[in-house]
Structures are given as structure tokens and as C-alpha cells.
Design an enzyme around this catalytic site. Structure first.
Site, PDB file in Angstrom:
ATOM      1  N   GLY A 119       0.799  -1.219   0.000  1.00 29.84           N
ATOM      2  CA  GLY A 119       0.000   0.000   0.000  1.00 29.84           C
ATOM      3  C   GLY A 119       0.831   1.269   0.000  1.00 29.84           C
ATOM      4  O   GLY A 119       1.614   1.481   0.911  1.00 29.84           O
ATOM      5  N   SER A 120       0.690   2.116  -1.006  1.00 34.86           N
ATOM      6  CA  SER A 120       1.597   3.250  -1.101  1.00 34.86           C
ATOM      7  C   SER A 120       1.173   4.194  -2.219  1.00 34.86           C
ATOM      8  O   SER A 120       0.046   4.134  -2.702  1.00 34.86           O
ATOM      9  CB  SER A 120       3.026   2.743  -1.347  1.00 34.86           C
ATOM     10  OG  SER A 120       3.015   1.698  -2.300  1.00 34.86           O
ATOM     11  N   ARG A 121       2.135   5.026  -2.693  1.00 34.41           N
ATOM     12  CA  ARG A 121       1.808   6.043  -3.677  1.00 34.41           C
ATOM     13  C   ARG A 121       3.054   6.450  -4.461  1.00 34.41           C
ATOM     14  O   ARG A 121       4.167   6.396  -3.933  1.00 34.41           O
ATOM     15  CB  ARG A 121       1.213   7.243  -2.940  1.00 34.41           C
ATOM     16  CG  ARG A 121       1.066   8.516  -3.744  1.00 34.41           C
ATOM     17  CD  ARG A 121       0.324   9.513  -2.905  1.00 34.41           C
ATOM     18  NE  ARG A 121       0.749  10.881  -3.134  1.00 34.41           N
ATOM     19  CZ  ARG A 121       0.384  11.902  -2.381  1.00 34.41           C
ATOM     20  NH1 ARG A 121      -0.398  11.701  -1.332  1.00 34.41           N
ATOM     21  NH2 ARG A 121       0.783  13.115  -2.652  1.00 34.41           N
TER      22      ARG A 121
END
Length: 226
Positions: free
Chosen positions: A187-189
Site C-alpha cells: 500500500g503506497s503512492r
């Protein structure tokens, strides 16, 4: 494409030990209580798909900037690139792509060029969809210099449950558009800072495919100035 290839994707080597751990825990859960074991099977399959690394077909036309990540465009706004990359202290258009835990997390270069700098900065772990994540969260930035001398920045940002940013490249390496350069676990960006004058061709909420979806076109900057 064979039917099997629709469901069975290659797995990145970074995922091997995690899948092995999930599988070992699953065996223990089966010994404790069979229903728990089947839950473990589901989680093991999810872990395998999290680290999937499918082949992508990158558009061949020169000057296209593609998405570095699978996910959804969460922000498009002017922002100053991270100071540690050594770029000019002036706002650039930043396109943020948020990856959920169900997206493929292998990151790809938005454009072809030379890696001028790679800069890691420790930080916090706010939800990656929040604006302040670009400033406060753990991150790793790449400054890529294109053949025409312009620079583009792409920044890996850890999220709420992400605890490890992996980068495969170093300064001096050359990247092709769509080439793998790293991944972030769980989960990240990804933030892309476009060169001055380049206008994004995407909208907030749009679904992105790493290495394939076009974010912007360099030629548009020249057309706008003409």
C-alpha cells in the site's frame, strides 16, 4: 494468450520469502484448526498476487510520459519537488497515483533517461492518499534527465501499512520508458513531477496501468509555447 496466463502471473523475486512465510503460517494454522488453514490459503494467494509482476506493453511513440504505478490518480496539483533531489525550488505539476493493497506494486520509469540522483528520506506512515504524505512520509525519489536536458522526478512514498521501499537503480543508470525501477511493499503512492510546461492528460479518479497509461506528452509543452 493462454487461459492460464490470465490468472497466473509472474511473481517478482522480492515476494518469494513473503509467500514462503505466509505458506508456512498456513501449514501451522491447518494443524491448529482447518478453517484457519483455509483462511491462510486465501492470504497466501493474496500475497502472491500482491507481488505479481506482469509484462506490460509501453507505448512506442517518443516523448510520452507513462504512469509509474498501477492505481488511481488521487491528486493533480502544483508542488515543489523534494529538496533532496536538488531540483529548482519552483512548483511543478505533480500527478499522484495511489496504490491499494490489491494493485500490482512494481514501479516503472515514466520516461526514458539517465538517473541523475536517487535520494531516500525516512519519515512517517500516514495514509498515502493524503496530501501531506508527499511531505511527511518515508520516501525515495529519482531525478531522471531526458536526452533533451529536461528533468523529471518520480517519488516512491510509503503508505499507512507500507514499511519498505525498494529501489533497483542508482545514479548513472539509464532507464527505458516503462522499465522496472523499484517497488513498495503493502500500500503506497507514486508522485510524478512533470517538466515545466507539460500538461497532464489524466484526471483525478482515473485508473492507471504502470508502464502503459499515458500521463502526459512532452511535445505539448513546445506546442503551448509556440
Amino acid at each position: 494468450m493462454r487461459m492460464r496466463d490470465t490468472f497466473i502471473k509472474p511473481m517478482h523475486r522480492e515476494g518469494i520469502r513473503f509467500v514462503a512465510i505466509f505458506a508456512a503460517v498456513t501449514l501451522v494454522l491447518f494443524l491448529i484448526w482447518e478453517p484457519l488453514g483455509w483462511i491462510g490459503v486465501g492470504l497466501t494467494v493474496w500475497c502472491y498476487y500482491f507481488f505479481r509482476d506482469p509484462e506490460r506493453v509501453t507505448p512506442a511513440r517518443p516523448g510520452l510520459i507513462v504512469s509509474p504505478a498501477d492505481g488511481v490518480v488521487s491528486l493533480i496539483e502544483p508542488a515543489v519537488p523534494p529538496a533532496e533531489l536538488g531540483m529548482a525550488d519552483a512548483p511543478l505539476t505533480r500527478v499522484s497515483v495511489f496504490m491499494s493493497v490489491f494493485n500490482c506494486h512494481v514501479n516503472r520509469s515514466p520516461i526514458a533517461g539517465e538517473v541523475v540522483s536517487v535520494a531516500y528520506r525516512p519519515g512517517k506512515f500516514f495514509n498515502a492518499s493524503l496530501d501531506k504524505a508527499s511531505v511527511d512520509n518515508e520516501r525515495n525519489g529519482l531525478r531522471i534527465r531526458m536526452d533533451d536536458g529536461r528533468d523529471l522526478a518520480v517519488v516512491q512514498i510509503a503508505g499507512l501499512v507500507a514499511r519498505r521501499i525498494v529501489c533497483f537503480v542508482k545514479p548513472g543508470d539509464r532507464l527505458r520508458t516503462g522499465e522496472r525501477f523499484g517497488l513498495i511493499r503493502f500500500g503506497s503512492r507514486l508522485d510524478v513531477y512533470l517538466p515545466p510546461g507539460v500538461v497532464p492528460l489524466v484526471e483525478i479518479g482515473q485508473t492507471m496501468v504502470a508502464g502503459e497509461t499515458v500521463i502526459a506528452e512532452l511535445a505539448q509543452a513546445g506546442q503551448a509555447e509556440a
